[in-house]
Design a protein around this motif. Structure first.
Motif, PDB file in Angstrom:
ATOM      1  N   PHE A  96      41.350 111.135  55.538  1.00 27.16           N
ATOM      2  CA  PHE A  96      42.437 111.333  56.506  1.00 27.16           C
ATOM      3  C   PHE A  96      43.142 112.685  56.381  1.00 27.16           C
ATOM      4  O   PHE A  96      44.063 112.974  57.133  1.00 27.16           O
ATOM      5  N   ASP A  97      42.754 113.519  55.434  1.00 28.64           N
ATOM      6  CA  ASP A  97      43.381 114.832  55.287  1.00 28.64           C
ATOM      7  C   ASP A  97      42.880 115.799  56.353  1.00 28.64           C
ATOM      8  O   ASP A  97      41.682 115.856  56.626  1.00 28.64           O
ATOM      9  N   ASP A  98      43.791 116.562  56.927  1.00 26.71           N
ATOM     10  CA  ASP A  98      43.414 117.659  57.812  1.00 26.71           C
ATOM     11  C   ASP A  98      43.388 118.949  56.994  1.00 26.71           C
ATOM     12  O   ASP A  98      44.284 119.186  56.180  1.00 26.71           O
ATOM     13  N   VAL A  99      42.386 119.800  57.222  1.00 23.75           N
ATOM     14  CA  VAL A  99      42.301 121.097  56.559  1.00 23.75           C
ATOM     15  C   VAL A  99      42.677 122.175  57.563  1.00 23.75           C
ATOM     16  O   VAL A  99      42.075 122.265  58.637  1.00 23.75           O
ATOM     17  N   THR A 100      43.662 122.993  57.234  1.00 21.28           N
ATOM     18  CA  THR A 100      44.114 124.052  58.140  1.00 21.28           C
ATOM     19  C   THR A 100      43.238 125.300  57.991  1.00 21.28           C
ATOM     20  O   THR A 100      42.416 125.404  57.085  1.00 21.28           O
ATOM     21  N   VAL A 149      46.868 118.742  55.066  1.00 17.98           N
ATOM     22  CA  VAL A 149      47.998 118.149  55.769  1.00 17.98           C
ATOM     23  C   VAL A 149      47.786 116.644  55.863  1.00 17.98           C
ATOM     24  O   VAL A 149      46.708 116.173  56.257  1.00 17.98           O
ATOM     25  N   TYR A 150      48.826 115.891  55.479  1.00 15.84           N
ATOM     26  CA  TYR A 150      48.752 114.432  55.530  1.00 15.84           C
ATOM     27  C   TYR A 150      50.159 113.873  55.726  1.00 15.84           C
ATOM     28  O   TYR A 150      51.156 114.609  55.668  1.00 15.84           O
ATOM     29  N   GLY A 151      50.256 112.590  55.962  1.00 15.54           N
ATOM     30  CA  GLY A 151      51.543 111.937  56.126  1.00 15.54           C
ATOM     31  C   GLY A 151      51.957 111.209  54.868  1.00 15.54           C
ATOM     32  O   GLY A 151      51.107 110.796  54.065  1.00 15.54           O
ATOM     33  N   TRP A 181      48.375 112.067  59.064  1.00 14.94           N
ATOM     34  CA  TRP A 181      49.680 112.498  59.576  1.00 14.94           C
ATOM     35  C   TRP A 181      49.904 112.086  61.016  1.00 14.94           C
ATOM     36  O   TRP A 181      51.002 111.677  61.410  1.00 14.94           O
ATOM     37  N   TRP A 182      48.844 112.188  61.824  1.00 14.14           N
ATOM     38  CA  TRP A 182      48.976 111.863  63.245  1.00 14.14           C
ATOM     39  C   TRP A 182      49.229 110.365  63.452  1.00 14.14           C
ATOM     40  O   TRP A 182      49.920 109.954  64.385  1.00 14.14           O
ATOM     41  N   ILE A 196      55.580 114.728  57.173  1.00 13.52           N
ATOM     42  CA  ILE A 196      54.268 115.383  57.182  1.00 13.52           C
ATOM     43  C   ILE A 196      54.290 116.425  56.076  1.00 13.52           C
ATOM     44  O   ILE A 196      55.198 117.254  56.008  1.00 13.52           O
ATOM     45  N   VAL A 197      53.290 116.365  55.204  1.00 15.92           N
ATOM     46  CA  VAL A 197      53.239 117.243  54.037  1.00 15.92           C
ATOM     47  C   VAL A 197      52.069 118.205  54.175  1.00 15.92           C
ATOM     48  O   VAL A 197      50.951 117.800  54.521  1.00 15.92           O
ATOM     49  N   GLU A 198      52.332 119.481  53.915  1.00 12.39           N
ATOM     50  CA  GLU A 198      51.274 120.484  53.828  1.00 12.39           C
ATOM     51  C   GLU A 198      51.267 121.036  52.420  1.00 12.39           C
ATOM     52  O   GLU A 198      52.309 121.458  51.904  1.00 12.39           O
TER      53      GLU A 198
END
Length: 330
Positions: free
Chosen positions: A253-257, A263-265, A295-296, A312-314
């Motif tokens: 579920f992690d997004d990579v920028t 980025v996650y919730g 996060w979404w 939301i944490v980065e």
């Protein structure tokens, strides 16, 4: 063509192994080491403090390292430790794991032999500033040939303080393979001393020193002189290393920028509440006092009133997990 070590560094593929924080030869006014690294015997693999050999291997795997750069302080003042880690890395990852070492002393033939036998590929010398222009006929000239005879690739790695023709002469004579010139920078560790010497930051820049790029006018045309800018270090080397790590450790579920951050919730709702809402197990991880999830998905749950609050944490994908930003949701 740039060196293999630099090529891997540009790809973000070099692990930085800090082996020793002392440097007894001199106190360079431009030394960038911060207080947590200067005059310590601790070892760090990237941002991870090393407690065991397994930590070094784990950090290399964490970033899918192509090679390792050995740094300090002065690695040659801790030869047993330096050689042990070189051997460890070569045994674990094979001969293709490229290694290079930064040093401010010559060290002598015995050290060159030991480093080569342990697995070092490339050694980058940084002669004392006060000797620039007067190195021919000294141990600094001799060590370049000795290092090559012992199977190492000798090179120079210097800060862009001033142009110095003697480095070009060593290249043309076949003594050194290349010369890396790093854009002169101010850091937290050297800022006060640099200001006392009259150096100033470039307008609008966080670290680069005014006038350092002028060295290119006198040295930059040589095909084996490479100028490494502070912007390149941040925009390419650091960012690419973060991306390599992020790809390796990201959860479902992690997004990579684009910068390589994750980025996650984060919510303080219970796991039972998430189950009641039908959140699939692969979309969250339960921690001791909170839950981390997509996060979404959290944003939608807060908007719908399904959970009270969250954020939301980065953060960086590094071992210390430094948080870049927190955005509250309520």
């Amino acid at each position: 063509m740039i060196s293999k070590g630099c090529e891997q560094c540009a790809e973000g593929g070099k692990m930085v192994l800090f082996v020793y924080g002392y440097c007894d030869q001199r106190d360079c006014f431009y030394c960038p080491l911060g207080e947590n690294r200067k005059n310590v015997t601790d070892v760090y693999a990237n941002e991870r403090k090393v407690e065991s050999d397994e930590d070094v291997i784990a950090e290399a795997k964490r970033m899918d390292a192509l090679g390792t750069s050995i740094t300090g302080g002065e690695p040659q003042e801790a030869m047993e430790k330096t050689c042990r880690y070189l051997s460890l890395l070569k045994e674990e990852f094979g001969e293709d794991h490229h290694t290079h070492l930064y040093t401010g002393i010559t060290g002598g033939r015995e050290n060159m032999r030991r480093l080569s036998e342990a697995g070092l590929d490339e050694i980058r010398f940084h002669p004392p500033l006060e000797l620039w222009g007067e190195m021919h006929g000294t141990e600094w000239e001799d060590i370049l040939y000795v290092a090559r005879e012992e199977g190492l690739t000798p090179a120079f790695e210097i800060p862009g303080i001033r142009a110095e023709e003697e480095f070009l002469e060593f290249l043309d004579e076949g003594a050194a393979e290349f010369c890396n010139v790093n854009e002169f920078e101010m850091s937290q560790g050297n800022y006060r001393r640099m200001q006392e010497k009259g150096f100033e930051l470039q307008d609008g820049h966080m670290s680069a020193v005014e006038g350092s790029k002028g060295i290119l006018d006198e040295m930059g045309d040589h095909d084996r002189v490479y100028f490494c800018t502070s912007v390149f270090k941040d925009a390419a080397q650091h960012r690419n290393r973060m991306k390599r790590m992020a790809r390796n450790i990201r959860r479902e579920f992690d997004d990579v920028t684009d910068d390589g951050t994750l980025v996650y919730g984060k919510t303080w709702a219970t796991e039972q509440r998430l189950r009641e809402l039908g959140v699939p197990e692969e979309f969250y991880t339960v921690k001791s006092e909170h839950v981390e999830l997509a996060w979404w998905l959290l944003e939608e749950m807060v908007e719908e009133g399904d959970v009270e609050k969250g954020e939301i944490v980065e953060q960086y994908p590094t071992y210390d997990g430094q948080v870049v930003e927190r955005t509250p949701l309520a």
